[in-house]
Design a protein around this motif. Sequence first.
Motif, PDB file in Angstrom:
ATOM      1  N   PHE A 151      42.450  42.979  42.169  1.00 50.12           N
ATOM      2  CA  PHE A 151      42.192  41.676  42.804  1.00 50.12           C
ATOM      3  C   PHE A 151      40.926  41.618  43.662  1.00 50.12           C
ATOM      4  O   PHE A 151      40.537  40.535  44.091  1.00 50.12           O
ATOM      5  CB  PHE A 151      43.397  41.259  43.649  1.00 50.12           C
ATOM      6  N   GLY A 152      40.311  42.746  43.954  1.00 41.24           N
ATOM      7  CA  GLY A 152      39.085  42.729  44.741  1.00 41.24           C
ATOM      8  C   GLY A 152      39.315  42.938  46.224  1.00 41.24           C
ATOM      9  O   GLY A 152      40.373  43.403  46.659  1.00 41.24           O
ATOM     10  N   ASP A 153      38.305  42.589  47.009  1.00 43.82           N
ATOM     11  CA  ASP A 153      38.307  42.876  48.444  1.00 43.82           C
ATOM     12  C   ASP A 153      39.372  42.087  49.193  1.00 43.82           C
ATOM     13  O   ASP A 153      39.771  40.998  48.773  1.00 43.82           O
ATOM     14  CB  ASP A 153      36.940  42.550  49.042  1.00 43.82           C
ATOM     15  N   ILE A 188      55.889  47.920  44.439  1.00 50.16           N
ATOM     16  CA  ILE A 188      54.812  46.926  44.475  1.00 50.16           C
ATOM     17  C   ILE A 188      55.304  45.636  43.833  1.00 50.16           C
ATOM     18  O   ILE A 188      55.740  45.639  42.677  1.00 50.16           O
ATOM     19  CB  ILE A 188      53.580  47.442  43.699  1.00 50.16           C
ATOM     20  N   THR A 189      55.262  44.550  44.569  1.00 44.44           N
ATOM     21  CA  THR A 189      55.643  43.237  44.045  1.00 44.44           C
ATOM     22  C   THR A 189      54.427  42.322  44.070  1.00 44.44           C
ATOM     23  O   THR A 189      53.802  42.129  45.121  1.00 44.44           O
ATOM     24  CB  THR A 189      56.776  42.608  44.873  1.00 44.44           C
ATOM     25  N   LEU A 190      54.088  41.771  42.906  1.00 46.16           N
ATOM     26  CA  LEU A 190      52.970  40.838  42.756  1.00 46.16           C
ATOM     27  C   LEU A 190      53.531  39.487  42.316  1.00 46.16           C
ATOM     28  O   LEU A 190      54.204  39.406  41.289  1.00 46.16           O
ATOM     29  CB  LEU A 190      51.966  41.341  41.709  1.00 46.16           C
ATOM     30  N   ILE A 191      53.256  38.457  43.082  1.00 45.70           N
ATOM     31  CA  ILE A 191      53.756  37.122  42.749  1.00 45.70           C
ATOM     32  C   ILE A 191      52.568  36.223  42.419  1.00 45.70           C
ATOM     33  O   ILE A 191      51.653  36.054  43.231  1.00 45.70           O
ATOM     34  CB  ILE A 191      54.564  36.525  43.912  1.00 45.70           C
ATOM     35  N   GLY A 192      52.595  35.680  41.212  1.00 46.73           N
ATOM     36  CA  GLY A 192      51.549  34.777  40.777  1.00 46.73           C
ATOM     37  C   GLY A 192      52.100  33.388  40.510  1.00 46.73           C
ATOM     38  O   GLY A 192      53.312  33.155  40.589  1.00 46.73           O
ATOM     39  N   GLY A 230      48.574  34.239  36.250  1.00 45.73           N
ATOM     40  CA  GLY A 230      48.165  33.028  36.947  1.00 45.73           C
ATOM     41  C   GLY A 230      47.429  33.344  38.234  1.00 45.73           C
ATOM     42  O   GLY A 230      46.870  34.434  38.412  1.00 45.73           O
ATOM     43  N   GLU A 231      47.463  32.437  39.171  1.00 45.94           N
ATOM     44  CA  GLU A 231      46.787  32.604  40.455  1.00 45.94           C
ATOM     45  C   GLU A 231      47.622  33.464  41.384  1.00 45.94           C
ATOM     46  O   GLU A 231      48.841  33.309  41.473  1.00 45.94           O
ATOM     47  CB  GLU A 231      46.561  31.227  41.095  1.00 45.94           C
ATOM     48  N   LEU A 232      46.957  34.391  42.070  1.00 41.77           N
ATOM     49  CA  LEU A 232      47.647  35.270  43.011  1.00 41.77           C
ATOM     50  C   LEU A 232      48.228  34.462  44.161  1.00 41.77           C
ATOM     51  O   LEU A 232      47.527  33.676  44.814  1.00 41.77           O
ATOM     52  CB  LEU A 232      46.684  36.327  43.557  1.00 41.77           C
ATOM     53  N   HIS A 270      42.127  36.333  48.319  1.00 38.49           N
ATOM     54  CA  HIS A 270      42.070  35.060  47.580  1.00 38.49           C
ATOM     55  C   HIS A 270      43.076  34.043  48.147  1.00 38.49           C
ATOM     56  O   HIS A 270      43.803  33.404  47.391  1.00 38.49           O
ATOM     57  CB  HIS A 270      42.356  35.298  46.094  1.00 38.49           C
ATOM     58  N   HIS A 271      43.158  33.913  49.435  1.00 39.27           N
ATOM     59  CA  HIS A 271      44.052  32.984  50.131  1.00 39.27           C
ATOM     60  C   HIS A 271      45.524  33.406  50.042  1.00 39.27           C
ATOM     61  O   HIS A 271      46.398  32.683  50.530  1.00 39.27           O
ATOM     62  CB  HIS A 271      43.895  31.553  49.601  1.00 39.27           C
ATOM     63  N   ALA A 272      45.818  34.534  49.405  1.00 38.13           N
ATOM     64  CA  ALA A 272      47.193  35.035  49.321  1.00 38.13           C
ATOM     65  C   ALA A 272      47.426  36.079  50.408  1.00 38.13           C
ATOM     66  O   ALA A 272      46.518  36.849  50.745  1.00 38.13           O
ATOM     67  CB  ALA A 272      47.450  35.644  47.950  1.00 38.13           C
ATOM     68  N   LEU A 273      48.637  36.118  50.953  1.00 38.44           N
ATOM     69  CA  LEU A 273      48.988  37.131  51.939  1.00 38.44           C
ATOM     70  C   LEU A 273      49.383  38.424  51.250  1.00 38.44           C
ATOM     71  O   LEU A 273      50.031  38.418  50.198  1.00 38.44           O
ATOM     72  CB  LEU A 273      50.132  36.636  52.820  1.00 38.44           C
TER      73      LEU A 273
END
Length: 323
Positions: free
Chosen positions: A169-171, A212-216, A131-133, A192-195
Motif C-alpha cells: 500500500f505504500g507509505d 493481519i486483517t485488510l478491509i477494502g 477495492g479501495e483500502l 490513503h485515508h485508511a486507519l
Amino acid sequence: MKAGVIGTNWGRVHVQGLRKAGCEVTAMMAHDADLVARIAAEEDIPRHGTELAVLQDCDVVAIATPTASHLGYLQALQDKIILCEKPLGLTPDNLPQFQALNAERSYISFPFPFLDSARQLQQLINGGDFGELMRITVVTGVNLPYPKTPVEWFMEDMIHPFSLLTHLFGDMTFLGACQGTGCNISAQLQCHHALVDLLLCPWPHPGLHFDITLIGSKNAYQLRGGFRPDRQWWMEPLMIDDIAQGTGEEAKDAIWIRANHRVANTLIKLQKGEISSQQAQELGLFPLQRALAMEQSLLPLWQALSQYDQRPTLAGNMVWQTT
C-alpha cells in the motif's frame, strides 16, 4: 559474482541463498575466530576471519548480525553490494548517520513480501478484487527468549508484517501510540485515508504470531501465521470474506528460508541486469532508501512511548531453549 557473509547463525541461510542465486561464496566473517573457522569449514567457504579485510575481494556482502551492529557495517562496506538483515535499527539518535549512507547498492532483506501468501494477496489487490483500502489491523504476538525494550520489540518484530503492508500500500503516516505493561503496545497510522492499527503483545506460547486483517471496499482478507520452535514458520490459508482460499504454506516446506532465498535471488538478478529496479521492487526488494523511509514512519514511536517504562523485558512469560 563473489559473495561474503557476516554472521555464523542466520548467515548460513544467506550462504545457501547466495549460492542458489549463482554466487560463489568465498568468505565468512564473525567475531568468534573458532566459531567462524568451524562454520566456514562446514559450509566449504575458503576464507574466514574476524576482520572486514577477509571480505575485500567480495562483490556482494550479506550482513546477518544483531540489529545494533547494522549501521557500523553499512558504513564500512559502502563500496560493496550489500544485503543487510532487517530491521535497519533506526533510532532518533542515529537517523543522521543512516541518512548519510551511500544507498546506491545497499538493500535490506524483508522476506515477508516474498512468501507465497503475500504474493497471493498482492495479485488479488493488483487485480482489483480488494477495492479501495478502508482499514488495516495487525496483531503481532511475541514470546522469545531474550530481553529488549518495548520499543525495540515493536521495531524488530512488528516490522515483519509492516514491511508487507508498505509493499502493498505504500507509505504511512504515524498518528499516535500507547503502551500497557511490558511490550503491550498499540500504534495507529494512516494510509490513503485508511486507519492502520498495529497491536503488539506478549504471546502465551513461545514464538511469533501474526494476524493481519485488510478491509477494502470490495473485499476483506485475513492472513494468519507465525513461527513456533517446534514447527518453524507456517502461514494458514488466506481468508477471503471468512472463506479459506487454498491450503496455506506448511512448515515442512521451510517457507521462511525459501522467502529469504528469494530476496537474495532478486537482488542478484537485479545486479546482473536480468530485471529492472522497478521489477525488483514490485517483487518486494527494499533498497536502503525505501527501508529507511519505512522505518522512519515508525520513528515517532520513540517519543510517543518515552513516558512509559522502557526497561528491557522478556516478551511473554516463558523462556525456551533454541537449538
